[in-house]
Scaffold this active site. Structure first.
Site, PDB file in Angstrom:
ATOM      1  N   GLU A 162       0.678  -1.303  -0.450  1.00 57.79           N
ATOM      2  CA  GLU A 162       0.143   0.104   0.056  1.00 57.79           C
ATOM      3  C   GLU A 162       0.934   1.094   0.080  1.00 57.79           C
ATOM      4  O   GLU A 162       0.890   2.016   1.172  1.00 57.79           O
ATOM      5  CB  GLU A 162      -1.036   0.229   1.340  1.00 57.79           C
ATOM      6  CG  GLU A 162      -1.990  -1.128   0.745  1.00 57.79           C
ATOM      7  CD  GLU A 162      -3.627  -0.741   1.874  1.00 57.79           C
ATOM      8  OE1 GLU A 162      -3.236  -0.855   3.233  1.00 57.79           O
ATOM      9  OE2 GLU A 162      -4.055  -1.311   2.085  1.00 57.79           O
ATOM     10  N   GLU A 319      -6.648  -7.874  -0.546  1.00 57.54           N
ATOM     11  CA  GLU A 319      -7.275  -7.543   0.837  1.00 57.54           C
ATOM     12  C   GLU A 319      -8.178  -7.016   0.967  1.00 57.54           C
ATOM     13  O   GLU A 319      -8.667  -6.082  -0.060  1.00 57.54           O
ATOM     14  CB  GLU A 319      -5.916  -6.463   1.320  1.00 57.54           C
ATOM     15  CG  GLU A 319      -5.084  -6.824   1.586  1.00 57.54           C
ATOM     16  CD  GLU A 319      -4.263  -5.588   2.505  1.00 57.54           C
ATOM     17  OE1 GLU A 319      -5.119  -4.525   3.115  1.00 57.54           O
ATOM     18  OE2 GLU A 319      -2.511  -5.600   3.082  1.00 57.54           O
TER      19      GLU A 319
HETATM   20  C1  GLA Z   1      -4.191  -2.037   5.036  1.00 59.89           C
HETATM   21  C2  GLA Z   1      -2.471  -3.230   4.831  1.00 59.89           C
HETATM   22  C3  GLA Z   1      -3.094  -4.413   5.923  1.00 59.89           C
HETATM   23  C4  GLA Z   1      -4.023  -3.936   7.165  1.00 59.89           C
HETATM   24  C5  GLA Z   1      -5.158  -4.056   6.610  1.00 59.89           C
HETATM   25  C6  GLA Z   1      -5.813  -3.206   7.369  1.00 59.89           C
HETATM   26  O1  GLA Z   1      -5.057  -2.482   3.866  1.00 59.89           O
HETATM   27  O2  GLA Z   1      -1.983  -3.250   3.463  1.00 59.89           O
HETATM   28  O3  GLA Z   1      -2.035  -4.451   6.147  1.00 59.89           O
HETATM   29  O4  GLA Z   1      -3.415  -2.735   7.501  1.00 59.89           O
HETATM   30  O5  GLA Z   1      -4.992  -2.794   5.741  1.00 59.89           O
HETATM   31  O6  GLA Z   1      -7.696  -3.157   7.338  1.00 59.89           O
END
Ligand code: GLA
Length: 685
Positions: A162, A319
């Site tokens: 991210e 995710e």
């Molecule tokens: C982001 C991060 C993860 C985690 C999620 C929690 O997507 O990439 O590591 O912290 O948020 O929602």
């Protein structure tokens, strides 16, 4: 070992067994004793997990000190996963620098606009432009690529994590230096920069490049073009980091595809992902639902935009959550059926991998209350049963893998430049919300049962019968020409308040608003007339406007006024106009109507454009339709947007997920509350 050719999708590390749709999660085995790993892989097999994202936050574990490396645990984890048929999307582990690095080189730490250092203790505490950080990160990437590049479990490289989640806007001295380099490349000379930034205003003329700074906390509003350029620069700086890691990976492991997880969701706006699309081998996205009245529409909108950033090709949902998150003020669990419905909605919009954060819910750390595939309660839990059910369903839907999105007849344009520029300070209103306006149009289309593509601006328009361009604020001359050519060529364009106002330098187009689109729309606005919070105005079609109004004058006699203001300062003036242009048209909406208020206007525009819903009228609004296509087949995803059963009449075809989501009744389909039916049909010719 033989090398496989570079793929545009996950490298198939196994023998082709298992589902063709990838399924899994982030996996953080370093948080658990070794014996837990055995239970992990056993339960992964039970759930049908085929892939995990590994080592995302493992830098400190892999490299406990500058010249101390420990790969043994990671070797063991990867081998164990491989032995259990689970592929690995291996992170480059650069997302969160270890304490020793920050202690030795505090110059890697980001600095806020107020001049505060962001210290270690959380994650992502690095400057995107720090040469020291870059050097250490690439050293780690090199070590990982050399060690695991040939491992048969390796399906893809996951660069960082991210990018920009916490560190996109860095105002440090490194950022200042890199910003100047970026500006020199863009503008060449200081004279050009002074013109573009409008530095004649407030005595801001620069006589040397070294005088230029990021827009740090200032005594008054910082220069708007400086702010806009800093947003562009900051997105580009992170993309440069992605490119730097990718170059190492491509050089050492050309056979392994490279991706990174985007965050196309909600109000995360700092990364212009459309401009990153060419820098990865396939698109990945993370998405989390923020509860609210349009939360499910927002999920569909984000999945749709992600699918179109991927040019319709399959993408990887890296995710989402099985249930509650930990980062909202109040974190509520998902309701019955939502885990399945959310997952299949991403699939409907082109995802070929459905993954979660994370596999096993952490016992310690800031995310211990964040849901996971395997919750604190263990395998004997509703969440884990739903996870197993989803795994089986994805196996039932294997035929969908590799198919592409079927383009719609309607496009909603999405433009990061307009998002950034329209919401800057010192504007007519601070209440304007770019993405909410775009989402309202999408919600209205869903309510009318009309399929639409959410597409980044700059793409091909001619394939669409109707193009919606909400708050298209930044309109360079070429874009105005393209929109005009689209309408003249028979396309139907609709745009809204605060569109066409500035060029790419954030300079106002002169002669009256909507500036670059004035002639095309056949209207002229001398003054904006925004509304205060809580203020609203009645329109003569019974709808209500908020946030914004304009004093619209019609300047072309062919313009038809579709709706007028019924009250308030603009009473009697046009609120919604439409100008015939060749075989097409150009319409303008001067106020925020909201999703429901847009419906009657949209219906009229859709009718004029000859666009009809593909679903029976009885279920319009209750059911979203998304279509994937390939090899002479179409897959119709019928998504129940409601928490009630819905019967869909007349959808002939084979229901692929009968067991988990839909039942047939009397020739139609009975969708369970929040249920999703996937129907295979021959492709329409
Ligand atoms: C982001 C991060 C993860 C985690 C999620 C929690 O997507 O990439 O590591 O912290 O948020 O929602």
């Amino acid at each position: 070992m033989t090398r496989q050719p570079t793929s545009r999708w996950l490298r198939r590390p196994h023998d082709g067994s298992g589902t063709a749709l990838a399924y899994g999660a982030d996996y953080n085995p370093e948080q658990w004793p070794r014996e837990v790993w055995e239970e992990d892989v056993r339960l992964m097999r039970q759930a049908g997990v085929t892939i995990v994202s590994l080592a995302i936050f493992s830098w400190a574990r892999i490299q406990p000190d500058e010249d101390d490396w420990d790969f043994a645990w990671l070797d063991e984890a990867i081998d164990l996963l491989h032995a259990n048929g689970v592929a690995v999307n291996l992170a480059t582990a650069t997302a969160s620098p270890p304490p020793w690095l920050a202690a030795a080189h505090p110059q890697i730490l980001p600095v806020t606009r107020e001049g505060q250092t962001l210290w270690p203790g959380g994650r992502q505490h690095w400057r995107p432009t720090s040469p020291i950080f870059r050097r250490h990160a690439l050293r780690l990437v090199t070590a990982l690529a050399e060690r695991y590049g040939e491992h048969p479990a390796l399906a893809a490289w996951h660069v960082s994590n991210e990018l920009g989640c916490h560190n996109v806007y860095d105002y440090s001295d490194d950022a200042a230096r890199a910003f100047r380099v970026w500006l020199r490349e863009r503008y060449g000379t200081l004279a050009t920069l002074n013109h573009v930034w409008g530095t004649a205003f407030w005595s801001q003329h620069y006589s040397g490049w070294d005088q230029i700074l990021p827009p740090r906390l200032a005594a008054s509003y910082p220069n708007p073009t400086q702010q806009l350029d800093f947003k562009r620069f900051s997105s580009d700086a992170l993309r440069d980091h992605l490119r730097a890691e990718r170059e190492v990976l491509r050089r050492l492991t050309p056979q392994v595809p490279v991706t990174t997880n985007f965050m196309v969701m909600g109000e995360i706006k700092a990364m212009d992902y459309a401009s990153w699309a060419q820098d990865v081998d396939f698109i990945s996205n993370d998405h989390y639902v923020v509860p609210g009245p349009q939360s499910f529409d927002e999920l569909s909108f984000s999945a749709n935009l992600t699918g179109n950033i991927a040019s319709g090709r399959p993408w990887y949902l890296m995710e989402h959550s099985t249930s509650a998150v930990n980062w909202q003020p109040v974190n509520v669990p998902k309701g019955p059926g939502e885990l399945m419905r959310d997952s299949l909605t991403h699939l409907a919009h082109g995802a070929d991998a459905i993954c979660f954060f994370q596999w096993r819910q952490s016992a310690a750390g800031a995310e211990k209350y964040h849901s996971a595939m395997l919750p604190h309660a263990g395998a004997d839990s509703e969440v884990f049963r739903s996870v197993v059910d989803l795994g089986r369903t994805l196996e039932d839907l294997a035929a969908v893998a590799g198919t592409v999105r079927k383009p719609a007849k309607v496009a909603v344009l999405f433009d990061w430049q307009s998002w950034w520029a329209s919401e800057q300070d010192s504007h007519p209103s601070s209440l304007l919300r770019y993405r909410l306006e775009a989402l309202d149009w999408y919600s209205a289309l869903l309510a009318l049962g009309v399929r639409a593509d959410v597409v980044p601006v700059g793409g091909e328009l001619d394939r669409y019968d109707l193009v919606v361009a909400p708050i298209l604020h930044v309109v360079p001359a070429e874009l105005a020409d393209a929109l005009t050519a689209y309408a003249e060529g028979g396309g139907h364009l609709v745009t809204t308040y605060f569109s066409g106002i500035v060029d790419e330098h954030d300079h106002a187009w002169l002669g009256g608003y909507p500036g670059a689109l004035r002639e095309l729309l056949g209207i002229r606005i001398e003054e904006f007339a925004p509304l205060f919070a809580g203020q609203s105005v009645e329109l003569d079609n019974g709808t209500t406007g908020t946030v914004w109004t304009d004093r619209v004058d019609v300047i072309d006699p062919s313009v038809k006024v579709l709706v007028s203001y019924a009250a308030g300062e603009q009473a009697g003036r046009p609120a919604v106009t439409r100008r015939p242009v060749g075989a097409g048209s150009a319409a303008y909406i001067s106020t925020r109507l909201g999703a429901a208020g847009l419906e009657p206007v949209l219906l009229e525009l859709l009718t004029a454009a000859g666009v009809a819903p593909e679903l029976p009228p009885a279920v319009a609004g209750q059911v979203e339709l998304a279509v994937r296509t390939g090899e002479g087949q179409e897959f119709w995803f019928l998504i129940n947007r409601t928490a009630e059963q819905v019967e869909v009449p007349d959808v002939p075809g084979e229901v692929l997920n009968r067991r988990s989501a839909a039942e047939t009744a009397g020739g139609g389909l009975l969708l369970q509350p929040r249920g999703v039916a996937v129907v295979r049909r021959p492709a329409e010719t």
